[in-house]
Design a protein around this motif. Sequence first.
Motif, PDB file in Angstrom:
ATOM      1  N   CYS A 192      39.698  41.851  46.867  1.00 12.78           N
ATOM      2  CA  CYS A 192      39.548  40.294  47.612  1.00 12.78           C
ATOM      3  C   CYS A 192      38.278  40.404  48.307  1.00 12.78           C
ATOM      4  O   CYS A 192      37.485  41.393  48.320  1.00 12.78           O
ATOM      5  CB  CYS A 192      40.517  39.943  48.558  1.00 12.78           C
ATOM      6  SG  CYS A 192      40.571  40.811  50.147  1.00 12.78           S
ATOM      7  N   LYS A 193      37.797  39.213  48.159  1.00 15.90           N
ATOM      8  CA  LYS A 193      36.508  38.866  49.149  1.00 15.90           C
ATOM      9  C   LYS A 193      37.022  38.733  50.382  1.00 15.90           C
ATOM     10  O   LYS A 193      37.985  38.610  50.927  1.00 15.90           O
ATOM     11  CB  LYS A 193      35.805  37.633  48.546  1.00 15.90           C
ATOM     12  CG  LYS A 193      35.124  37.725  47.039  1.00 15.90           C
ATOM     13  CD  LYS A 193      34.494  36.555  46.580  1.00 15.90           C
ATOM     14  CE  LYS A 193      33.937  36.424  45.344  1.00 15.90           C
ATOM     15  NZ  LYS A 193      33.222  35.342  44.735  1.00 15.90           N
ATOM     16  N   PHE A 200      42.418  40.008  40.057  1.00 14.23           N
ATOM     17  CA  PHE A 200      43.754  40.473  39.594  1.00 14.23           C
ATOM     18  C   PHE A 200      43.341  41.676  38.632  1.00 14.23           C
ATOM     19  O   PHE A 200      44.410  42.377  38.205  1.00 14.23           O
ATOM     20  CB  PHE A 200      44.589  39.403  39.054  1.00 14.23           C
ATOM     21  CG  PHE A 200      45.427  38.580  40.020  1.00 14.23           C
ATOM     22  CD1 PHE A 200      45.658  39.194  41.268  1.00 14.23           C
ATOM     23  CD2 PHE A 200      45.460  37.272  39.514  1.00 14.23           C
ATOM     24  CE1 PHE A 200      46.233  38.158  42.205  1.00 14.23           C
ATOM     25  CE2 PHE A 200      46.095  36.378  40.611  1.00 14.23           C
ATOM     26  CZ  PHE A 200      46.489  36.916  41.672  1.00 14.23           C
ATOM     27  N   SER A 201      42.374  41.693  37.808  1.00 10.73           N
ATOM     28  CA  SER A 201      42.172  42.545  36.724  1.00 10.73           C
ATOM     29  C   SER A 201      41.913  44.038  37.175  1.00 10.73           C
ATOM     30  O   SER A 201      42.482  44.920  36.347  1.00 10.73           O
ATOM     31  CB  SER A 201      41.131  41.970  35.615  1.00 10.73           C
ATOM     32  OG  SER A 201      39.755  42.043  36.413  1.00 10.73           O
ATOM     33  N   PHE A 202      41.290  44.054  38.237  1.00 16.02           N
ATOM     34  CA  PHE A 202      41.110  45.644  38.431  1.00 16.02           C
ATOM     35  C   PHE A 202      42.317  46.365  39.177  1.00 16.02           C
ATOM     36  O   PHE A 202      42.940  45.987  40.091  1.00 16.02           O
ATOM     37  CB  PHE A 202      40.278  45.843  39.663  1.00 16.02           C
ATOM     38  CG  PHE A 202      39.399  47.029  40.090  1.00 16.02           C
ATOM     39  CD1 PHE A 202      38.477  47.534  39.506  1.00 16.02           C
ATOM     40  CD2 PHE A 202      40.011  47.790  41.054  1.00 16.02           C
ATOM     41  CE1 PHE A 202      37.992  48.741  39.649  1.00 16.02           C
ATOM     42  CE2 PHE A 202      39.419  49.077  41.285  1.00 16.02           C
ATOM     43  CZ  PHE A 202      38.379  49.616  40.568  1.00 16.02           C
ATOM     44  N   LYS A 203      42.606  47.505  38.432  1.00 12.88           N
ATOM     45  CA  LYS A 203      43.562  48.360  38.906  1.00 12.88           C
ATOM     46  C   LYS A 203      43.246  50.057  38.909  1.00 12.88           C
ATOM     47  O   LYS A 203      44.288  50.715  39.109  1.00 12.88           O
ATOM     48  CB  LYS A 203      44.903  48.251  38.009  1.00 12.88           C
ATOM     49  CG  LYS A 203      45.272  47.064  37.694  1.00 12.88           C
ATOM     50  CD  LYS A 203      46.614  46.682  36.884  1.00 12.88           C
ATOM     51  CE  LYS A 203      47.071  45.191  36.667  1.00 12.88           C
ATOM     52  NZ  LYS A 203      48.250  45.387  35.772  1.00 12.88           N
ATOM     53  N   MET A 210      33.608  47.958  40.663  1.00 11.60           N
ATOM     54  CA  MET A 210      34.415  46.814  40.984  1.00 11.60           C
ATOM     55  C   MET A 210      33.632  45.580  40.613  1.00 11.60           C
ATOM     56  O   MET A 210      32.480  45.432  40.611  1.00 11.60           O
ATOM     57  CB  MET A 210      34.810  47.159  42.607  1.00 11.60           C
ATOM     58  CG  MET A 210      35.661  47.933  42.715  1.00 11.60           C
ATOM     59  SD  MET A 210      36.103  48.304  44.589  1.00 11.60           S
ATOM     60  CE  MET A 210      36.859  49.823  44.649  1.00 11.60           C
ATOM     61  N   PRO A 211      34.202  44.495  40.339  1.00  5.23           N
ATOM     62  CA  PRO A 211      33.628  43.237  40.249  1.00  5.23           C
ATOM     63  C   PRO A 211      32.836  42.835  41.372  1.00  5.23           C
ATOM     64  O   PRO A 211      33.009  43.145  42.644  1.00  5.23           O
ATOM     65  CB  PRO A 211      34.671  42.254  40.329  1.00  5.23           C
ATOM     66  CG  PRO A 211      35.865  43.098  39.461  1.00  5.23           C
ATOM     67  CD  PRO A 211      35.694  44.318  40.395  1.00  5.23           C
ATOM     68  N   GLU A 212      31.684  42.378  41.206  1.00  6.23           N
ATOM     69  CA  GLU A 212      30.850  42.046  42.279  1.00  6.23           C
ATOM     70  C   GLU A 212      31.273  41.079  43.562  1.00  6.23           C
ATOM     71  O   GLU A 212      32.113  40.064  43.226  1.00  6.23           O
ATOM     72  CB  GLU A 212      29.508  41.071  41.805  1.00  6.23           C
ATOM     73  CG  GLU A 212      28.414  40.944  42.703  1.00  6.23           C
ATOM     74  CD  GLU A 212      27.087  40.336  42.047  1.00  6.23           C
ATOM     75  OE1 GLU A 212      26.184  39.977  42.888  1.00  6.23           O
ATOM     76  OE2 GLU A 212      27.182  40.137  40.792  1.00  6.23           O
ATOM     77  N   SER A 213      30.904  41.538  44.579  1.00  8.88           N
ATOM     78  CA  SER A 213      31.466  40.827  45.916  1.00  8.88           C
ATOM     79  C   SER A 213      32.727  41.051  46.286  1.00  8.88           C
ATOM     80  O   SER A 213      33.310  40.670  47.307  1.00  8.88           O
ATOM     81  CB  SER A 213      31.382  39.266  45.787  1.00  8.88           C
ATOM     82  OG  SER A 213      29.895  39.046  45.448  1.00  8.88           O
TER      83      SER A 213
END
Length: 278
Positions: A192-193, A200-203, A210-213
């Motif tokens: 989360c930010k 939801f996609s990162f497992k 990881m996605p930025e931020s």
Amino acid sequence: MKYRSEYVIGDLQGCYAAYLDLLKKIDFDPAQDKLWFVGDLVARGEDSLSTLRHVKGLCEQGAAATVLGNHDINLIAVWRGFAPLKKKDQTEAILKAPDCNELLNWLRCQPLMAFPNEQTVLVHAGIPPHWKISEAARYAREVQVQLSSGFFQLDRVLPHLYSGEADDWSDQLNGFTRIRAITNYLTRMRLCKQDGSLEFSFKSSLTDKMPESFRPWFEWEVPRDRKILFGHWAALKAEVDLPTVRALDGGCVWGNCLVAYRLADGKIFTSSDKCPKS
């Protein structure tokens, strides 16, 4: 009741053989000890039916308690006809069992948060940085009331619980959007930010990009007066142990082991067996 020992056990996922092995490892005695489960009792292990029956029996004896995980809620939705049975889930035996309604009526009445003692709080996925524990407990109760209501209300709520897109949180949210947002935080969250926005996609593990931020929810520094005990994130292999959080999903169904955390001293016990389905 004063127990000899209390243990918090990570996601069972229906890994019945490993679960029984872990109970032997901790010398569990339902007359003297108590178990706390972090949710996801069922899904991808070799015997979700026996696992669910066993946990329900212990809870009814007062020797165990559980919170709901995302796989548990999904099974309830499948049972009521609002979600398809996932190909990877090994839960069809529950749906065909003569005691299916009894099992799932019991399951849907379980809470999303629990408080094993004065120092800890139990939740499946975690508590986001923008919520106090007291707020999270209040929100969790809102969802529990909906899921444990009569079938008319249950069947109104279930179709709205999951969405591919995360809802931005506001305490002014209402209706099904509010219930879905609370459920997402407590049962699906990994990243989360700081403001609580979910991804939801990162497992994957903490070493992967990881996605930025976005960060793991527990890496945002927030003062807590209780240690958060959680599961859900199998890739962590129950290795995250920080002053205010403890991961307990050992990833048994993925070839690792089940994990039990002794509340009195934080000692970790692991099953010898991995899940036969891995």
